[in-house]
Design a protein around this motif. Structure first.
Motif, PDB file in Angstrom:
ATOM      1  N   GLU A  57       0.504  -1.279  -0.049  1.00  0.00           N
ATOM      2  CA  GLU A  57       0.627   0.173   0.486  1.00  0.00           C
ATOM      3  C   GLU A  57       0.980   1.169   0.264  1.00  0.00           C
ATOM      4  O   GLU A  57       0.519   2.319  -0.351  1.00  0.00           O
ATOM      5  CB  GLU A  57      -0.650   0.424   1.398  1.00  0.00           C
ATOM      6  CG  GLU A  57      -2.322   0.863   1.135  1.00  0.00           C
ATOM      7  CD  GLU A  57      -3.242   0.805   2.553  1.00  0.00           C
ATOM      8  OE1 GLU A  57      -3.851   2.137   2.864  1.00  0.00           O
ATOM      9  OE2 GLU A  57      -3.427  -0.070   2.922  1.00  0.00           O
ATOM     10  N   ASN A  58       1.898   0.760   0.968  1.00  0.00           N
ATOM     11  CA  ASN A  58       2.413   2.490   0.607  1.00  0.00           C
ATOM     12  C   ASN A  58       3.363   2.758  -0.789  1.00  0.00           C
ATOM     13  O   ASN A  58       3.259   3.953  -0.409  1.00  0.00           O
ATOM     14  CB  ASN A  58       4.090   2.108   2.093  1.00  0.00           C
ATOM     15  CG  ASN A  58       4.797   3.147   2.075  1.00  0.00           C
ATOM     16  OD1 ASN A  58       4.173   4.391   2.267  1.00  0.00           O
ATOM     17  ND2 ASN A  58       6.265   3.515   2.135  1.00  0.00           N
ATOM     18  N   SER A  59       4.079   1.279  -1.322  1.00  0.00           N
ATOM     19  CA  SER A  59       4.877   1.578  -2.262  1.00  0.00           C
ATOM     20  C   SER A  59       3.937   2.802  -3.797  1.00  0.00           C
ATOM     21  O   SER A  59       4.028   2.349  -4.407  1.00  0.00           O
ATOM     22  CB  SER A  59       4.718   0.067  -3.151  1.00  0.00           C
ATOM     23  OG  SER A  59       3.648  -0.034  -3.642  1.00  0.00           O
ATOM     24  N   LYS A  60       2.471   2.302  -3.203  1.00  0.00           N
ATOM     25  CA  LYS A  60       1.239   3.373  -3.782  1.00  0.00           C
ATOM     26  C   LYS A  60       1.107   4.846  -3.937  1.00  0.00           C
ATOM     27  O   LYS A  60       0.803   4.534  -4.633  1.00  0.00           O
ATOM     28  CB  LYS A  60       0.056   2.377  -3.820  1.00  0.00           C
ATOM     29  CG  LYS A  60       0.116   1.033  -4.656  1.00  0.00           C
ATOM     30  CD  LYS A  60       0.487   1.248  -6.106  1.00  0.00           C
ATOM     31  CE  LYS A  60       0.243  -0.538  -6.422  1.00  0.00           C
ATOM     32  NZ  LYS A  60       0.900  -0.470  -7.482  1.00  0.00           N
ATOM     33  N   ASN A  61       1.961   4.781  -3.099  1.00  0.00           N
ATOM     34  CA  ASN A  61       1.826   6.381  -2.344  1.00  0.00           C
ATOM     35  C   ASN A  61       2.137   7.811  -3.659  1.00  0.00           C
ATOM     36  O   ASN A  61       3.434   7.087  -3.720  1.00  0.00           O
ATOM     37  CB  ASN A  61       2.550   6.902  -1.229  1.00  0.00           C
ATOM     38  CG  ASN A  61       2.735   7.983  -0.373  1.00  0.00           C
ATOM     39  OD1 ASN A  61       1.972   9.040  -1.025  1.00  0.00           O
ATOM     40  ND2 ASN A  61       2.374   8.106   0.965  1.00  0.00           N
ATOM     41  N   PRO A  62       2.016   7.928  -4.032  1.00  0.00           N
ATOM     42  CA  PRO A  62       2.391   9.093  -4.937  1.00  0.00           C
ATOM     43  C   PRO A  62       3.502  10.127  -4.879  1.00  0.00           C
ATOM     44  O   PRO A  62       4.168  10.626  -5.638  1.00  0.00           O
ATOM     45  CB  PRO A  62       1.424  10.232  -5.642  1.00  0.00           C
ATOM     46  CG  PRO A  62      -0.074   9.948  -4.421  1.00  0.00           C
ATOM     47  CD  PRO A  62       0.447   8.692  -3.778  1.00  0.00           C
ATOM     48  N   HIS A  63       3.680   9.828  -3.351  1.00  0.00           N
ATOM     49  CA  HIS A  63       4.783  11.084  -3.081  1.00  0.00           C
ATOM     50  C   HIS A  63       5.811  11.032  -2.749  1.00  0.00           C
ATOM     51  O   HIS A  63       6.172   9.670  -1.443  1.00  0.00           O
ATOM     52  CB  HIS A  63       4.132  11.790  -2.218  1.00  0.00           C
ATOM     53  CG  HIS A  63       2.746  13.077  -1.645  1.00  0.00           C
ATOM     54  ND1 HIS A  63       3.131  14.211  -2.588  1.00  0.00           N
ATOM     55  CD2 HIS A  63       1.549  12.310  -1.685  1.00  0.00           C
ATOM     56  CE1 HIS A  63       1.121  13.998  -2.190  1.00  0.00           C
ATOM     57  NE2 HIS A  63       0.258  13.923  -1.769  1.00  0.00           N
ATOM     58  N   GLU A  64       6.661  10.656  -3.491  1.00  0.00           N
ATOM     59  CA  GLU A  64       8.226  10.051  -3.084  1.00  0.00           C
ATOM     60  C   GLU A  64       8.790   9.725  -2.180  1.00  0.00           C
ATOM     61  O   GLU A  64       8.757   9.137  -0.887  1.00  0.00           O
ATOM     62  CB  GLU A  64       9.006   9.815  -4.949  1.00  0.00           C
ATOM     63  CG  GLU A  64      10.199   9.661  -4.113  1.00  0.00           C
ATOM     64  CD  GLU A  64      11.165   9.179  -5.346  1.00  0.00           C
ATOM     65  OE1 GLU A  64      12.615   9.067  -5.031  1.00  0.00           O
ATOM     66  OE2 GLU A  64      10.857  10.160  -6.558  1.00  0.00           O
ATOM     67  N   ASP A  65       8.514  11.258  -1.372  1.00  0.00           N
ATOM     68  CA  ASP A  65       9.502  11.615  -0.136  1.00  0.00           C
ATOM     69  C   ASP A  65       8.031  11.233   1.156  1.00  0.00           C
ATOM     70  O   ASP A  65       9.167  10.131   2.318  1.00  0.00           O
ATOM     71  CB  ASP A  65       9.475  13.087   0.144  1.00  0.00           C
ATOM     72  CG  ASP A  65       8.155  14.492  -0.019  1.00  0.00           C
ATOM     73  OD1 ASP A  65       7.446  12.898  -0.710  1.00  0.00           O
ATOM     74  OD2 ASP A  65       7.924  15.242   0.754  1.00  0.00           O
ATOM     75  N   ARG A  66       7.250  11.163   1.001  1.00  0.00           N
ATOM     76  CA  ARG A  66       6.501  10.631   2.001  1.00  0.00           C
ATOM     77  C   ARG A  66       6.982   8.614   1.602  1.00  0.00           C
ATOM     78  O   ARG A  66       6.984   8.573   2.949  1.00  0.00           O
ATOM     79  CB  ARG A  66       5.584  10.750   1.786  1.00  0.00           C
ATOM     80  CG  ARG A  66       4.822  12.410   2.309  1.00  0.00           C
ATOM     81  CD  ARG A  66       3.081  12.747   1.656  1.00  0.00           C
ATOM     82  NE  ARG A  66       3.337  14.199   1.514  1.00  0.00           N
ATOM     83  CZ  ARG A  66       1.848  14.627   1.332  1.00  0.00           C
ATOM     84  NH1 ARG A  66       0.926  13.510   0.990  1.00  0.00           N
ATOM     85  NH2 ARG A  66       2.175  15.420   1.862  1.00  0.00           N
ATOM     86  N   ARG A  67       6.262   8.090   0.572  1.00  0.00           N
ATOM     87  CA  ARG A  67       7.207   6.707   0.512  1.00  0.00           C
ATOM     88  C   ARG A  67       8.024   6.661   0.768  1.00  0.00           C
ATOM     89  O   ARG A  67       8.589   5.799   1.595  1.00  0.00           O
ATOM     90  CB  ARG A  67       6.569   6.685  -0.998  1.00  0.00           C
ATOM     91  CG  ARG A  67       6.594   5.400  -1.031  1.00  0.00           C
ATOM     92  CD  ARG A  67       6.581   4.715  -2.633  1.00  0.00           C
ATOM     93  NE  ARG A  67       7.117   5.710  -3.530  1.00  0.00           N
ATOM     94  CZ  ARG A  67       6.912   6.536  -4.239  1.00  0.00           C
ATOM     95  NH1 ARG A  67       6.105   6.764  -4.730  1.00  0.00           N
ATOM     96  NH2 ARG A  67       8.262   7.141  -5.286  1.00  0.00           N
ATOM     97  N   ARG A  68       8.686   7.024   0.796  1.00  0.00           N
ATOM     98  CA  ARG A  68      10.420   6.768   1.328  1.00  0.00           C
ATOM     99  C   ARG A  68      10.482   6.630   3.156  1.00  0.00           C
ATOM    100  O   ARG A  68      11.007   6.125   3.546  1.00  0.00           O
ATOM    101  CB  ARG A  68      12.084   7.174   0.736  1.00  0.00           C
ATOM    102  CG  ARG A  68      12.599   6.666   0.560  1.00  0.00           C
ATOM    103  CD  ARG A  68      14.139   7.861  -0.879  1.00  0.00           C
ATOM    104  NE  ARG A  68      13.350   7.748  -1.932  1.00  0.00           N
ATOM    105  CZ  ARG A  68      13.521   9.386  -2.437  1.00  0.00           C
ATOM    106  NH1 ARG A  68      14.520   9.978  -2.097  1.00  0.00           N
ATOM    107  NH2 ARG A  68      13.096   9.392  -3.700  1.00  0.00           N
ATOM    108  N   ALA A  69       9.922   7.924   2.764  1.00  0.00           N
ATOM    109  CA  ALA A  69      10.424   8.370   4.628  1.00  0.00           C
ATOM    110  C   ALA A  69       9.612   7.045   5.801  1.00  0.00           C
ATOM    111  O   ALA A  69      10.272   6.380   6.501  1.00  0.00           O
ATOM    112  CB  ALA A  69      10.210   9.435   4.994  1.00  0.00           C
TER     113      ALA A  69
END
Length: 154
Positions: A57-69
């Motif tokens: 689910e996190n891998s689908k986050n469109p915000h790369e910085d948030r996804r990575r953090a």
């Protein structure tokens, strides 16, 4: 004898809450509680469980910085991980949860938390907060802080 740490599973909406618009008091309080909980996890006052469902689910986050953090926090702080090799068991438990009206992705998260033997499943999702089961307590981060007595750093 060492005191058993509480084990928690934070769903994706918890991890993302601090990134939401903080102008609403509920969102601001939930964000502060979520950050407090993450700090308690970092110092070892709480145990974190996570799963392949959460990472997907996190891998689908469109915000790369948030996804990575979020990914890095999970990677560095998880004590118990429910991997894809337990998918059949996850699906069985999730179907039972779905019979109460919980949607499939949310049911999969709760099922993973049950498999990880969590004490609490934390969410900010009002629909998921309505779930009542015998195997896990579903709770909002603010209410969870109240259970801790406001000080999990003891």
């Amino acid at each position: 004898m060492a005191k058993k740490l509480l084990r928690v599973y934070l769903d994706n909406c918890c991890y993302n809450r601090p990134y939401d618009d903080q102008s609403q008091i509920r969102i601001s309080l939930e964000s502060q509680a979520e950050i407090f909980i993450q700090d308690a996890i970092k110092i070892g006052s709480l145990e974190l469980a996570a799963s392949h469902v959460l990472l997907y689910e996190n891998s689908k986050n469109p915000h790369e910085d948030r996804r990575r953090a979020i990914h890095e926090f999970i990677k560095q702080n998880t004590s118990v991980f429910v991997d894809v090799d337990r998918l059949n068991e996850t699906a069985t438990i999730a179907r039972e949860i779905m019979s109460t009206g919980i949607k499939d992705a949310d049911a999969a998260h709760i099922a993973c938390a049950i498999q990880a033997d969590c004490d609490y499943f934390l969410t900010t999702d009002n629909r998921v907060l309505k779930y009542r089961g015998e195997k896990i307590e579903v709770i909002n981060p603010v209410d969870f802080i109240k259970i801790l007595g406001g000080n999990s750093y003891e």
